[in-house]
Design a protein around this motif. Structure first.
Motif, PDB file in Angstrom:
ATOM      1  N   ALA A  75       0.828  -1.205   0.000  1.00  0.00           N
ATOM      2  CA  ALA A  75       0.000   0.000   0.000  1.00  0.00           C
ATOM      3  C   ALA A  75       0.862   1.255   0.000  1.00  0.00           C
ATOM      4  O   ALA A  75       0.565   2.238  -0.712  1.00  0.00           O
ATOM      5  CB  ALA A  75      -0.929  -0.007   1.213  1.00  0.00           C
ATOM      6  N   GLU A  76       1.951   1.253   0.770  1.00  0.00           N
ATOM      7  CA  GLU A  76       2.835   2.409   0.837  1.00  0.00           C
ATOM      8  C   GLU A  76       3.548   2.647  -0.496  1.00  0.00           C
ATOM      9  O   GLU A  76       3.681   3.795  -0.946  1.00  0.00           O
ATOM     10  CB  GLU A  76       3.852   2.211   1.959  1.00  0.00           C
ATOM     11  CG  GLU A  76       3.225   2.228   3.355  1.00  0.00           C
ATOM     12  CD  GLU A  76       4.240   1.936   4.452  1.00  0.00           C
ATOM     13  OE1 GLU A  76       5.417   1.646   4.115  1.00  0.00           O
ATOM     14  OE2 GLU A  76       3.859   1.985   5.642  1.00  0.00           O
ATOM     15  N   THR A  79       1.143   4.177  -2.969  1.00  0.00           N
ATOM     16  CA  THR A  79       0.904   5.592  -2.679  1.00  0.00           C
ATOM     17  C   THR A  79       2.077   6.456  -3.122  1.00  0.00           C
ATOM     18  O   THR A  79       1.908   7.516  -3.729  1.00  0.00           O
ATOM     19  CB  THR A  79       0.648   5.790  -1.172  1.00  0.00           C
ATOM     20  OG1 THR A  79      -0.526   5.056  -0.790  1.00  0.00           O
ATOM     21  CG2 THR A  79       0.446   7.259  -0.846  1.00  0.00           C
ATOM     22  N   GLU A  80       3.276   5.989  -2.843  1.00  0.00           N
ATOM     23  CA  GLU A  80       4.480   6.776  -3.142  1.00  0.00           C
ATOM     24  C   GLU A  80       4.772   6.857  -4.632  1.00  0.00           C
ATOM     25  O   GLU A  80       5.240   7.896  -5.126  1.00  0.00           O
ATOM     26  CB  GLU A  80       5.686   6.173  -2.412  1.00  0.00           C
ATOM     27  CG  GLU A  80       6.977   6.952  -2.619  1.00  0.00           C
ATOM     28  CD  GLU A  80       8.156   6.367  -1.844  1.00  0.00           C
ATOM     29  OE1 GLU A  80       9.287   6.878  -2.011  1.00  0.00           O
ATOM     30  OE2 GLU A  80       7.951   5.407  -1.070  1.00  0.00           O
ATOM     31  N   HIS A  81       4.514   5.761  -5.348  1.00  0.00           N
ATOM     32  CA  HIS A  81       4.947   5.701  -6.748  1.00  0.00           C
ATOM     33  C   HIS A  81       3.784   5.572  -7.742  1.00  0.00           C
ATOM     34  O   HIS A  81       3.998   5.118  -8.874  1.00  0.00           O
ATOM     35  CB  HIS A  81       5.902   4.516  -6.931  1.00  0.00           C
ATOM     36  CG  HIS A  81       7.143   4.588  -6.097  1.00  0.00           C
ATOM     37  ND1 HIS A  81       8.092   5.568  -6.257  1.00  0.00           N
ATOM     38  CD2 HIS A  81       7.568   3.801  -5.063  1.00  0.00           C
ATOM     39  CE1 HIS A  81       9.080   5.376  -5.375  1.00  0.00           C
ATOM     40  NE2 HIS A  81       8.778   4.321  -4.645  1.00  0.00           N
ATOM     41  N   ASN A  82       2.583   5.966  -7.323  1.00  0.00           N
ATOM     42  CA  ASN A  82       1.422   5.919  -8.208  1.00  0.00           C
ATOM     43  C   ASN A  82       1.179   4.504  -8.739  1.00  0.00           C
ATOM     44  O   ASN A  82       1.006   4.275  -9.941  1.00  0.00           O
ATOM     45  CB  ASN A  82       1.589   6.900  -9.385  1.00  0.00           C
ATOM     46  CG  ASN A  82       0.298   7.120 -10.157  1.00  0.00           C
ATOM     47  OD1 ASN A  82      -0.796   6.844  -9.648  1.00  0.00           O
ATOM     48  ND2 ASN A  82       0.426   7.599 -11.380  1.00  0.00           N
ATOM     49  N   GLY A  83       1.153   3.570  -7.808  1.00  0.00           N
ATOM     50  CA  GLY A  83       0.998   2.172  -8.180  1.00  0.00           C
ATOM     51  C   GLY A  83      -0.324   1.849  -8.849  1.00  0.00           C
ATOM     52  O   GLY A  83      -0.400   0.921  -9.662  1.00  0.00           O
ATOM     53  N   ALA A  84      -1.361   2.600  -8.546  1.00  0.00           N
ATOM     54  CA  ALA A  84      -2.653   2.328  -9.176  1.00  0.00           C
ATOM     55  C   ALA A  84      -2.557   2.468 -10.688  1.00  0.00           C
ATOM     56  O   ALA A  84      -3.136   1.668 -11.437  1.00  0.00           O
ATOM     57  CB  ALA A  84      -3.715   3.278  -8.613  1.00  0.00           C
ATOM     58  N   GLN A  85      -1.812   3.456 -11.141  1.00  0.00           N
ATOM     59  CA  GLN A  85      -1.652   3.671 -12.575  1.00  0.00           C
ATOM     60  C   GLN A  85      -0.529   2.822 -13.161  1.00  0.00           C
ATOM     61  O   GLN A  85      -0.649   2.305 -14.267  1.00  0.00           O
ATOM     62  CB  GLN A  85      -1.380   5.154 -12.859  1.00  0.00           C
ATOM     63  CG  GLN A  85      -2.541   6.063 -12.513  1.00  0.00           C
ATOM     64  CD  GLN A  85      -3.759   5.801 -13.372  1.00  0.00           C
ATOM     65  OE1 GLN A  85      -3.639   5.544 -14.568  1.00  0.00           O
ATOM     66  NE2 GLN A  85      -4.939   5.853 -12.768  1.00  0.00           N
ATOM     67  N   LYS A  86       0.560   2.681 -12.409  1.00  0.00           N
ATOM     68  CA  LYS A  86       1.741   2.029 -12.962  1.00  0.00           C
ATOM     69  C   LYS A  86       1.669   0.508 -12.932  1.00  0.00           C
ATOM     70  O   LYS A  86       2.136  -0.156 -13.851  1.00  0.00           O
ATOM     71  CB  LYS A  86       3.001   2.510 -12.226  1.00  0.00           C
ATOM     72  CG  LYS A  86       3.347   3.962 -12.508  1.00  0.00           C
ATOM     73  CD  LYS A  86       4.634   4.362 -11.808  1.00  0.00           C
ATOM     74  CE  LYS A  86       5.016   5.796 -12.133  1.00  0.00           C
ATOM     75  NZ  LYS A  86       6.252   6.221 -11.430  1.00  0.00           N
ATOM     76  N   TRP A  87       1.116  -0.053 -11.858  1.00  0.00           N
ATOM     77  CA  TRP A  87       1.047  -1.520 -11.813  1.00  0.00           C
ATOM     78  C   TRP A  87      -0.316  -2.038 -11.341  1.00  0.00           C
ATOM     79  O   TRP A  87      -0.448  -3.165 -10.914  1.00  0.00           O
ATOM     80  CB  TRP A  87       2.174  -2.108 -10.970  1.00  0.00           C
ATOM     81  CG  TRP A  87       2.264  -1.647  -9.543  1.00  0.00           C
ATOM     82  CD1 TRP A  87       1.553  -2.108  -8.474  1.00  0.00           C
ATOM     83  CD2 TRP A  87       3.168  -0.673  -8.990  1.00  0.00           C
ATOM     84  NE1 TRP A  87       1.923  -1.484  -7.316  1.00  0.00           N
ATOM     85  CE2 TRP A  87       2.930  -0.589  -7.601  1.00  0.00           C
ATOM     86  CE3 TRP A  87       4.163   0.134  -9.545  1.00  0.00           C
ATOM     87  CZ2 TRP A  87       3.642   0.270  -6.761  1.00  0.00           C
ATOM     88  CZ3 TRP A  87       4.861   0.992  -8.706  1.00  0.00           C
ATOM     89  CH2 TRP A  87       4.602   1.057  -7.346  1.00  0.00           C
ATOM     90  N   GLY A  88      -1.336  -1.213 -11.474  1.00  0.00           N
ATOM     91  CA  GLY A  88      -2.692  -1.677 -11.245  1.00  0.00           C
ATOM     92  C   GLY A  88      -3.020  -2.053  -9.821  1.00  0.00           C
ATOM     93  O   GLY A  88      -3.908  -2.892  -9.585  1.00  0.00           O
TER      94      GLY A  88
END
Length: 422
Positions: A75-76, A79-88
């Motif tokens: 989760a961290e 949040t830090e690296h825009n994981g929702a967009q970058k790795w879903g």
């Protein structure tokens, strides 16, 4: 512990990439005196299970000593690296259903009489503790990509009222961790197959590897630390680690469906034979009960995996892994019987990989993480189905071992390789 360090990581999967990432994020990391080199035998990182897994993340995974830490770190990182967009990265519901497929629903499929065949084998995704968390419930309305009339029961996974399951696309997550590590100074060498780790009883001596591009043998003789994160290939480099590979097949659909991860228990008609096998005149069956797992994923995908096998030994390198398309077609055929949506969806990939399992533990107990009996030689391998889930915790704990001398973020004494004379 504050002097110069030349750290070598062997293996470019999720464990190697998160180890590299967290080493560069450790407070004691100093690029002026610390060098980190990652050696990967294949042409790119995430070429094996780390790129072909399902990407399920769960608080009910195993081993319990690292799961909470790793789930939190996921989760961290997102949040830090825009994981929702970058790795879903996203949370999703998870559950298990049973279904009975009557013969009349298979009119479009081929059936044949045969009462012989081998039993369907489960992947070791759920341990006993996870199965105890299943709570009977009502089939969610949003789970609209299965034939609801065939489902006889549904159970939610996790604690009531809490979302304890998430996901990350494994290939995108692993490559993102690798890229972040490279940006922080990690040198990555592809097509570099480690052939030998030379040690004495008290020290590292050198790492020997083959440059597969030139065919030349090379060595690193000044390594202060070597971290073996070679997944199922760990056993080839460190035989006493007893980490071996278990081949598993999976299918990726082009399908934008509601976000659920589902475990299944499907009862098929006793005379059912997968369509593609019937067309070839084969009369193979699986005792009419199968349990494929299906994960809806971001980026317009659905992922399904089936049974493991030991038919083909682990090859020398990840790019030599063989995929038995007939096993992928089995998965497709089974899912077609209870999911018309996926049954009509285009197939994006048929693939296989080898899961690393530590044979001394048993498949449901956990990996080896930490120091070996040789100072400076470390191992982090044997994560079975939960490599993506437990990658961040493993990487963070390895960075603590190397720079602090001990694992500080979790008590992983039972995973200590030295307990098994590694």
């Amino acid at each position: 512990m504050d002097g110069k360090r030349n750290i070598v990581i062997i293996g470019g999967g999720i464990i190697g990439c998160t180890t590299a990432y967290y080493l560069t994020r450790h407070p004691k990391f100093n690029p002026a005196i610390h060098t980190i080199t990652l050696l990967e035998a294949g042409p790119s990182i995430a070429g094996g299970a780390s790129g072909k897994a399902g990407g399920l993340l769960a608080l009910w995974a195993y081993p319990a000593c690292i799961v909470p830490l790793s789930y939190k770190l996921h989760a961290e990182l997102a949040t830090e690296h825009n994981g929702a967009q970058k790795w879903g990265y996203r949370k999703l519901q998870c559950g298990s259903f049973e279904a009975v497929v009557p013969k009349q629903t298979l009119s479009q499929l081929h059936c044949a009489q045969d009462n012989q065949g081998r039993a369907w084998e489960k992947l070791p995704k759920q341990d006993a503790a996870a199965q105890e968390l299943l709570e009977e419930s009502v089939l969610p309305k949003d789970l609209d990509w299965v034939d609801r009339d065939l489902i006889t029961s549904w159970a939610e996974m996790g604690s009531p009222g809490r979302t304890e399951t998430a996901q990350a696309h494994p290939f995108h997550f692993t490559t993102a961790m690798g890229e972040l590590a490279q940006q922080a100074g990690v040198q990555m060498k592809m097509h570099s197959k480690v052939t030998r780790i030379v040690t004495s009883k008290t020290a590292l001596e050198r790492v020997e590897y083959l440059d597969r591009d030139t065919g030349e043998g090379r060595e690193i003789s000044d390594a202060t630390d070597v971290v073996v994160t070679a997944g199922p290939w760990t056993g080839k480099l460190l035989p006493r680690a007893k980490v071996e590979g278990l081949r598993a097949h999976s299918v990726v659909y082009e399908a934008d469906v509601s976000p659920f991860a589902v475990f299944t228990d499907i009862q098929l008609p006793p005379d059912y034979v997968p369509e593609h096998r019937a067309e070839l005149g084969q009369k193979r069956m699986h005792k009419n009960r199968v349990d494929p797992e299906i994960y809806a994923r971001p980026f317009g995908e659905a992922y399904a995996c089936g049974e493991p096998d030991t038919n083909i030994p682990l090859p020398d390198t990840v790019d030599q892994v063989q995929c038995d398309e007939s096993q992928c077609d089995d998965i497709i055929s089974y899912i077609k019987t209870f999911s018309p949506v996926l049954g009509s969806a285009p197939i994006k990939a048929k693939q296989s990989c080898y899961l690393p399992r530590h044979m001394r533990f048993g498949s449901e107990s956990g990996p080896l993480i930490g120091p070996t009996t040789v100072p400076g030689l470390w191992v982090a391998a044997g994560h079975t189905c939960w490599g993506i889930q437990n990658g961040p915790a493993t990487g963070k704990l390895m960075s603590e071992y190397i720079f602090d001398g001990t694992a500080q973020s979790a008590d992983i004494d039972k995973l200590d390789p030295r307990k098994f004379k590694v």
